[in-house]
Design a protein around this motif. Sequence first.
Motif, PDB file in Angstrom:
ATOM      1  N   ARG A 220       3.077   6.808   0.852  1.00 40.97           N
ATOM      2  CA  ARG A 220       3.212   6.628  -0.480  1.00 40.97           C
ATOM      3  C   ARG A 220       4.690   7.067  -1.140  1.00 40.97           C
ATOM      4  O   ARG A 220       5.044   5.708  -2.678  1.00 40.97           O
ATOM      5  CB  ARG A 220       3.157   8.374  -0.763  1.00 40.97           C
ATOM      6  CG  ARG A 220       1.209   8.367  -0.905  1.00 40.97           C
ATOM      7  CD  ARG A 220       1.128   9.577  -1.940  1.00 40.97           C
ATOM      8  NE  ARG A 220       1.334  10.929  -1.413  1.00 40.97           N
ATOM      9  CZ  ARG A 220       0.810  11.682  -0.409  1.00 40.97           C
ATOM     10  NH1 ARG A 220      -0.174  11.513   0.395  1.00 40.97           N
ATOM     11  NH2 ARG A 220       1.435  12.685  -0.285  1.00 40.97           N
ATOM     12  N   VAL A 221       6.101   6.858  -0.426  1.00 35.44           N
ATOM     13  CA  VAL A 221       7.018   6.684  -0.637  1.00 35.44           C
ATOM     14  C   VAL A 221       7.245   5.294  -0.691  1.00 35.44           C
ATOM     15  O   VAL A 221       7.545   4.632  -1.831  1.00 35.44           O
ATOM     16  CB  VAL A 221       7.803   7.137   0.180  1.00 35.44           C
ATOM     17  CG1 VAL A 221       9.659   7.126  -0.079  1.00 35.44           C
ATOM     18  CG2 VAL A 221       7.762   8.448   0.023  1.00 35.44           C
ATOM     19  N   THR A 224       6.041   3.602  -3.511  1.00 40.12           N
ATOM     20  CA  THR A 224       6.285   4.254  -5.227  1.00 40.12           C
ATOM     21  C   THR A 224       7.507   2.905  -5.260  1.00 40.12           C
ATOM     22  O   THR A 224       7.900   2.622  -5.977  1.00 40.12           O
ATOM     23  CB  THR A 224       6.931   5.070  -4.765  1.00 40.12           C
ATOM     24  OG1 THR A 224       5.454   6.317  -4.863  1.00 40.12           O
ATOM     25  CG2 THR A 224       7.326   5.705  -6.618  1.00 40.12           C
ATOM     26  N   ALA A 225       8.429   2.863  -3.956  1.00 43.78           N
ATOM     27  CA  ALA A 225       9.449   1.949  -3.838  1.00 43.78           C
ATOM     28  C   ALA A 225       8.670   0.157  -4.021  1.00 43.78           C
ATOM     29  O   ALA A 225       9.993  -0.466  -5.315  1.00 43.78           O
ATOM     30  CB  ALA A 225      10.106   1.825  -2.809  1.00 43.78           C
ATOM     31  N   LEU A 228       8.058   0.398  -8.282  1.00 46.57           N
ATOM     32  CA  LEU A 228       8.954  -0.335  -9.184  1.00 46.57           C
ATOM     33  C   LEU A 228       9.720  -1.394  -9.134  1.00 46.57           C
ATOM     34  O   LEU A 228      10.351  -1.799 -10.178  1.00 46.57           O
ATOM     35  CB  LEU A 228      10.499   1.523  -8.894  1.00 46.57           C
ATOM     36  CG  LEU A 228       9.611   2.157  -9.424  1.00 46.57           C
ATOM     37  CD1 LEU A 228      10.462   3.513  -8.664  1.00 46.57           C
ATOM     38  CD2 LEU A 228       9.906   3.277 -11.042  1.00 46.57           C
ATOM     39  N   SER A 329      14.805  -4.757   0.466  1.00 49.32           N
ATOM     40  CA  SER A 329      14.245  -4.497   1.030  1.00 49.32           C
ATOM     41  C   SER A 329      12.075  -4.346   1.604  1.00 49.32           C
ATOM     42  O   SER A 329      11.923  -3.636   2.459  1.00 49.32           O
ATOM     43  CB  SER A 329      13.225  -4.243  -0.982  1.00 49.32           C
ATOM     44  OG  SER A 329      12.592  -4.796  -1.838  1.00 49.32           O
ATOM     45  N   THR A 333      10.894  -1.414   4.602  1.00 53.41           N
ATOM     46  CA  THR A 333       9.582  -1.203   3.252  1.00 53.41           C
ATOM     47  C   THR A 333       8.632  -1.679   5.115  1.00 53.41           C
ATOM     48  O   THR A 333       7.268  -0.843   4.807  1.00 53.41           O
ATOM     49  CB  THR A 333       8.920  -1.796   2.905  1.00 53.41           C
ATOM     50  OG1 THR A 333       9.947  -1.338   1.383  1.00 53.41           O
ATOM     51  CG2 THR A 333       7.207  -1.233   2.309  1.00 53.41           C
ATOM     52  N   LEU A 393      16.184   4.355 -11.421  1.00 51.40           N
ATOM     53  CA  LEU A 393      14.954   4.439 -10.312  1.00 51.40           C
ATOM     54  C   LEU A 393      14.963   4.136  -8.663  1.00 51.40           C
ATOM     55  O   LEU A 393      14.169   4.397  -8.059  1.00 51.40           O
ATOM     56  CB  LEU A 393      13.645   4.886 -10.789  1.00 51.40           C
ATOM     57  CG  LEU A 393      13.528   5.873 -12.073  1.00 51.40           C
ATOM     58  CD1 LEU A 393      12.441   5.788 -13.026  1.00 51.40           C
ATOM     59  CD2 LEU A 393      13.897   6.666 -12.241  1.00 51.40           C
ATOM     60  N   SER A 394      14.360   2.411  -8.638  1.00 50.61           N
ATOM     61  CA  SER A 394      14.048   1.828  -7.863  1.00 50.61           C
ATOM     62  C   SER A 394      15.228   2.238  -6.498  1.00 50.61           C
ATOM     63  O   SER A 394      14.905   2.217  -5.546  1.00 50.61           O
ATOM     64  CB  SER A 394      13.654   0.946  -8.141  1.00 50.61           C
ATOM     65  OG  SER A 394      14.842  -0.255  -7.698  1.00 50.61           O
ATOM     66  N   THR A 397      14.119   5.164  -4.350  1.00 58.60           N
ATOM     67  CA  THR A 397      13.787   5.365  -4.456  1.00 58.60           C
ATOM     68  C   THR A 397      13.342   4.629  -2.536  1.00 58.60           C
ATOM     69  O   THR A 397      12.579   4.952  -2.047  1.00 58.60           O
ATOM     70  CB  THR A 397      12.226   4.588  -4.982  1.00 58.60           C
ATOM     71  OG1 THR A 397      12.409   3.260  -5.141  1.00 58.60           O
ATOM     72  CG2 THR A 397      11.698   5.856  -5.995  1.00 58.60           C
ATOM     73  N   ARG A 400      14.888   6.568  -0.608  1.00 59.52           N
ATOM     74  CA  ARG A 400      14.127   7.966   0.275  1.00 59.52           C
ATOM     75  C   ARG A 400      13.362   6.758   1.648  1.00 59.52           C
ATOM     76  O   ARG A 400      13.112   7.571   2.851  1.00 59.52           O
ATOM     77  CB  ARG A 400      12.855   7.849  -0.250  1.00 59.52           C
ATOM     78  CG  ARG A 400      14.295   9.255  -1.258  1.00 59.52           C
ATOM     79  CD  ARG A 400      12.728  10.150  -2.086  1.00 59.52           C
ATOM     80  NE  ARG A 400      12.048  10.407  -1.156  1.00 59.52           N
ATOM     81  CZ  ARG A 400      10.712  11.465  -0.634  1.00 59.52           C
ATOM     82  NH1 ARG A 400      10.450  11.241  -2.639  1.00 59.52           N
ATOM     83  NH2 ARG A 400       9.459  11.686  -0.364  1.00 59.52           N
ATOM     84  N   VAL A 401      13.377   5.351   1.383  1.00 54.60           N
ATOM     85  CA  VAL A 401      12.864   4.883   2.134  1.00 54.60           C
ATOM     86  C   VAL A 401      13.698   4.187   3.424  1.00 54.60           C
ATOM     87  O   VAL A 401      13.144   4.400   4.601  1.00 54.60           O
ATOM     88  CB  VAL A 401      11.731   3.094   1.739  1.00 54.60           C
ATOM     89  CG1 VAL A 401      11.257   2.008   3.172  1.00 54.60           C
ATOM     90  CG2 VAL A 401      10.655   3.494   0.592  1.00 54.60           C
TER      91      VAL A 401
END
Length: 427
Positions: A220-221, A224-225, A228, A329, A333, A393-394, A397, A400-401
């Motif tokens: 889910r993290v 979300t990334a 955004l 990114s 991911t 915000l991105s 997130t 965190r990834v």
Amino acid sequence: MQARQPAVPFSGYQKFVIFILAITQFTVILDFMVMSPLGDMLMKSLSLKPQAFGFAVSAYAFSAGISGLLTAGFADRFDRKKLLLFFYCGFILGTIFCGMAQSYAVLVAARIITGLFGGVIGSISMAIITDMFALQQRGRVMGFIQMGFGGSQVLGVPIGLYLANLWSWEAPFWMVAGLSVAIAIAIALYLKPITAHLAVQRDKSAFEHLLHTVAKADYRVGFTATALLSIGGFMMMPFGSAFAINNLGITNHQLPMLFMVSGVSSLFIMPLIGKLSDKIDKFKIFAVASVWMMVMCVVYTNLTVTPLWLVMALNILMMMGIMSRMIPSSALTSAIPEMADRGAFMSINASLQQIAGGIAAAVAGTIVSQPSKGAPLVNYNVVGYVIVGISMLSIFTLWRVDQLTKKRMENKKVVIPEGEAVLSEGF
């Protein structure tokens, strides 16, 4: 700074896979990208307001998102080659329908059909990449695959605009459909079956597999990334050509050159960023690129009538930030899901990407207005400010990834034999 890592070489077949996935992405991205440069032409031809055009763009994104969610449970239960070929053929049919559209309603319906099939292709490609390439290779792979974005601007969009100016706005869709047929034949003949993931399936039904994938907090993290990132990317794009023509003073004949210059810069930037992200910290590249992009978005969206050379220069600088975010990114991911969940994860991830993009395009259509046909767009700079907030915000997130990815790599030390590229358990 993270230690430099030795480059893992590609095999001959891996190079073919990179090429076929890149050229497939080229057509899918071109089909979506061409809507933006055709925006001014479509708005005038069909007498559309910005909000109506924004909905036409978001129709593809919403249908692609829904399709990804519907297919997520099945994505790991079939040979990935067969899935790719099935959805690519559906994408071709949808693109043909776009070329046959003669009204706004039919065009929206055709874009929905195209999105239902085209929106899943990217997630299938990502699952194939994750199955066939080590994490230490994926930055370079993503760099080459994302060249489809630059290639669509260098060749596809200018040629499409030339054909549109020569005949009508439907012509670019026929061009994409013709090229895609040839690619589909190459996939059917030369891509080998990809079935290793079938041996590690655990869930009894497709619905259980979908729930199992969504239930994981780490996944889910990543979702979300991705969402955004997509919101920021989609907000400016739909009205890019209309802003260039009506606000910056660019003519319809200069527009192909603008897209071509931006695309050429992307072809140079993306492989370099891909190589760099395989050697140093991917998140640091992303964070710096995000700040750069935020600055350029604010500058660009506040421009008035501007010389063509300066618009080109600013587009290149903005493209540097956008591309330098996308590659690291995507690579980060891709390391989150385990092998058994990759297809489902990538499908859900692509769905959220498309749905978020569709919402962004629709919201941008409500922010941007045009007092009359041919008049300058109003409030386009507000879109730039919104992108800045979302980009902040991105960054958090994706941090965190990055932490999740590093933790997994520490817990599972994977030794890669020389020349070996296929890794298990997400690496």
